[in-house]
Design an enzyme around this catalytic site. Structure first.
Site, PDB file in Angstrom:
ATOM      1  CG  ASP A 160      55.657 -64.218  39.495  1.00 55.19           C
ATOM      2  OD1 ASP A 160      55.101 -64.203  38.377  1.00 55.19           O
ATOM      3  OD2 ASP A 160      56.374 -65.157  39.884  1.00 55.19           O
ATOM      4  CD  GLU A 213      60.512 -80.139  45.730  1.00 50.39           C
ATOM      5  OE1 GLU A 213      61.369 -79.234  45.862  1.00 50.39           O
ATOM      6  OE2 GLU A 213      59.675 -80.409  46.608  1.00 50.39           O
ATOM      7  CG  ASN A 230      51.533 -63.349  44.086  1.00 50.67           C
ATOM      8  OD1 ASN A 230      51.326 -63.502  45.278  1.00 50.67           O
ATOM      9  ND2 ASN A 230      52.753 -63.270  43.598  1.00 50.67           N
ATOM     10  N   PRO A 254      53.820 -75.253  48.989  1.00 49.38           N
ATOM     11  CG  PRO A 254      54.856 -73.827  47.473  1.00 49.38           C
ATOM     12  CD  PRO A 254      53.524 -74.140  48.079  1.00 49.38           C
ATOM     13  CB  SER A 278      55.274 -79.491  49.407  1.00 49.73           C
ATOM     14  OG  SER A 278      56.454 -78.869  48.948  1.00 49.73           O
ATOM     15  CG  HIS A 293      52.370 -68.040  49.259  1.00 49.30           C
ATOM     16  ND1 HIS A 293      52.938 -67.480  50.383  1.00 49.30           N
ATOM     17  CD2 HIS A 293      53.218 -67.766  48.232  1.00 49.30           C
ATOM     18  CE1 HIS A 293      54.080 -66.891  50.051  1.00 49.30           C
ATOM     19  NE2 HIS A 293      54.274 -67.045  48.763  1.00 49.30           N
ATOM     20  N   GLY A 294      52.997 -70.725  51.413  1.00 45.84           N
ATOM     21  CA  GLY A 294      54.295 -71.373  51.484  1.00 45.84           C
ATOM     22  C   GLY A 294      54.881 -71.248  52.873  1.00 45.84           C
ATOM     23  CB  ALA A 295      58.191 -72.079  54.217  1.00 42.60           C
TER      24      ALA A 295
END
Length: 472
Positions: free
Chosen positions: A93, A205, A323, A371, A378, A395-397
């Site tokens: 992606d 969101e 990415n 996020p 977030s 970049h996230g959890a």
């Protein structure tokens, strides 16, 4: 694999043949991957074998198993020293990323109209695995314009305002995009999806600023306590996936000719300066511009709903990818070098004063958007001076369960009802889709952010909580 704890937030994988550099993992003991079920640390060591790699093979606190590179992996190769580019270091992606917008509206004022707002956003946001988009392109020439111009072209066509570009990474478009390097199959997959959310962990969101940690920086970003925000997480859809597939296959075939041997075929690569390396970078940049335009179109659709339902506009805080491979100037052993910096599930985090930042953000650094998992907080952070890992952060959890495992774990539960019990409105997701993305499938995002800050990768600015989510 033996790990040496160098500090409370930094672990080292010592170099051993055929590694060219050590591995560095930013984590706490609780966040380290489970060696029995997640081989991402082995992938960190494999990345360290890439030709031309400098510094270390880095892993962010949200690290988990990926394709070739771990998700949460960062590596830089020296272009002038035979450094390679690897599609596995970007992922399928391409330019998947996050966009955050703010409304001139407080949480309390939105509450009576939240259900109507979520209904409108659900209706106006194409999503899921199939076709459907905000923007129906006329022909290949118009798609090529998107691949070259990204958000800039979308704004030119009326989908946004010029200020949006000031608050986008690369001002909305990656240079050197080459649509000619994009295969016919990739074009077919992407032609009908510009302005669509996709599925999986992608979302739109509606959030509220729950806590501000740094008032001056938050003010510079345009954030204040209680404010309503919109966060959009999506990427380059089928077009980017096909580009990765095409160029991994091409690089697999040419590696022997360049004398390249890697421990995992998913690390297929070629020198940055080679025809194959340049072809991939041109196609990757085109996919990145597609992803930027995709988020621009979704933001435009959200703006229309906000104007109609609650009577206010949305201002862009920032749009950043996680990415991507970028050619950047960094100092290596006291010398400025051109590096190809791969960030796979990792976010660029530019420090205050960086020339790539817009003038109004230069004093405070780049907004970093992290996020959480669905139903959890977030975070907005900022880049800091002298950060390691080529100015990169998480970049996230980060997943700890596969989608299948996550779905099994909540069998017998009603994810929609559980989210409603947390005062989160959900639109458009199947029960299985919700189960796959519930918080139990992810690491604790607060712990991930605490490690990122403790390791000197970035600094907290604000915490956002979900009010409603649109899922594929």
């Amino acid at each position: 694999m033996d790990l040496v704890e160098e500090s409370p937030y930094r672990f080292r994988i010592d170099r051993r043949d055929p590694m060219r550099v050590p591995g560095v993992v930013y984590a706490s003991p609780a966040l380290l991957p489970d060696a029995g079920s997640d081989r991402s640390l082995e992938q960190v060591a494999n990345v360290a074998t890439l030709p031309g790699i400098v510094g270390a093979s880095y892993a962010m606190p949200d690290v988990h198993w990926g394709y070739g590179f771990p998700i949460g992996g960062v590596a830089a190769t020296d272009v002038a020293a035979g450094g390679v580019v690897s599609p596995g270091g970007v992922g399928f992606d391409i330019s998947c990323g996050v966009r955050l917008l703010t409304a001139d509206l407080d949480r309390a004022a939105l509450r009576p109209r939240l259900a109507a707002l979520m209904d409108g956003l659900g209706e106006s946001t194409p999503r899921g695995m199939g076709r459907g988009a905000v923007w129906h392109l006329g022909d290949r020439a118009e798609l090529d314009a998107v691949l070259r111009g990204g958000s800039r072209y979308a704004v030119e066509r009326g989908f946004g305002v010029p200020r949006d570009l000031d608050r986008c990474e690369d001002r909305g478009a990656v240079a050197d995009a080459d649509p000619a390097r994009v295969s016919t199959r990739a074009v077919e997959r992407g032609a009908g999806q510009v302005g669509s959310l996709g599925s999986g962990n992608h979302f739109l969101e509606v959030q509220a600023v729950e806590e501000v940690y740094d008032e001056p920086v938050a003010a510079a970003f345009g954030l204040r306590a209680g404010q309503v925000c919109v966060m959009i997480h999506c990427g380059s859809r089928g077009l980017g996936h096909q580009i990765c597939t095409d160029h991994v296959r091409a690089m697999e075939g040419v590696m022997p000719g360049y004398g390249i041997d890697v421990p995992d075929r998913q690390l297929a690569c070629a020198p940055v300066t080679s025809p194959e390396g340049r072809a991939y970078l041109g196609a990757m940049a085109a996919a990145a511009n597609y992803a930027r335009a995709n988020r621009q179109l979704l933001a435009h659709a959200a703006r229309q709903v906000f104007a109609r339902v609650v009577g206010c506009d949305l201002d862009l805080v920032y749009d950043v990818s996680h990415n991507l491979a970028k050619i950047e100037e960094h100092r290596v052993d006291g010398t400025s070098r051109r590096l190809c910096v791969h960030r796979k599930g990792a976010t660029r985090a530019l420090s205050p004063g960086h020339p790539d930042l817009p003038e109004d953000l230069r004093p405070v650094g780049q907004p970093v958007l992290i996020p959480g998992s669905m139903g959890t907080a977030s975070y907005v952070l900022t880049g800091v001076p002298d950060a390691p890992a080529w100015a990169s952060t998480c970049h996230g959890a980060g997943r700890v369960r596969s989608r299948t495992q996550a779905s099994r774990a909540v069998r017998g539960h009603d994810p929609r009802r559980e989210l409603a019990a947390r005062d989160v409105e959900v639109r458009g997701a199947s029960r299985r889709g919700l189960a796959e993305e519930m918080p139990e499938a992810y690491k604790d995002v607060a712990a991930v952010v605490a490690v990122a800050e403790g390791a000197g990768l970035c600094a907290k600015v604000a915490r956002l909580v979900p009010l409603g989510v649109v899922k594929g």
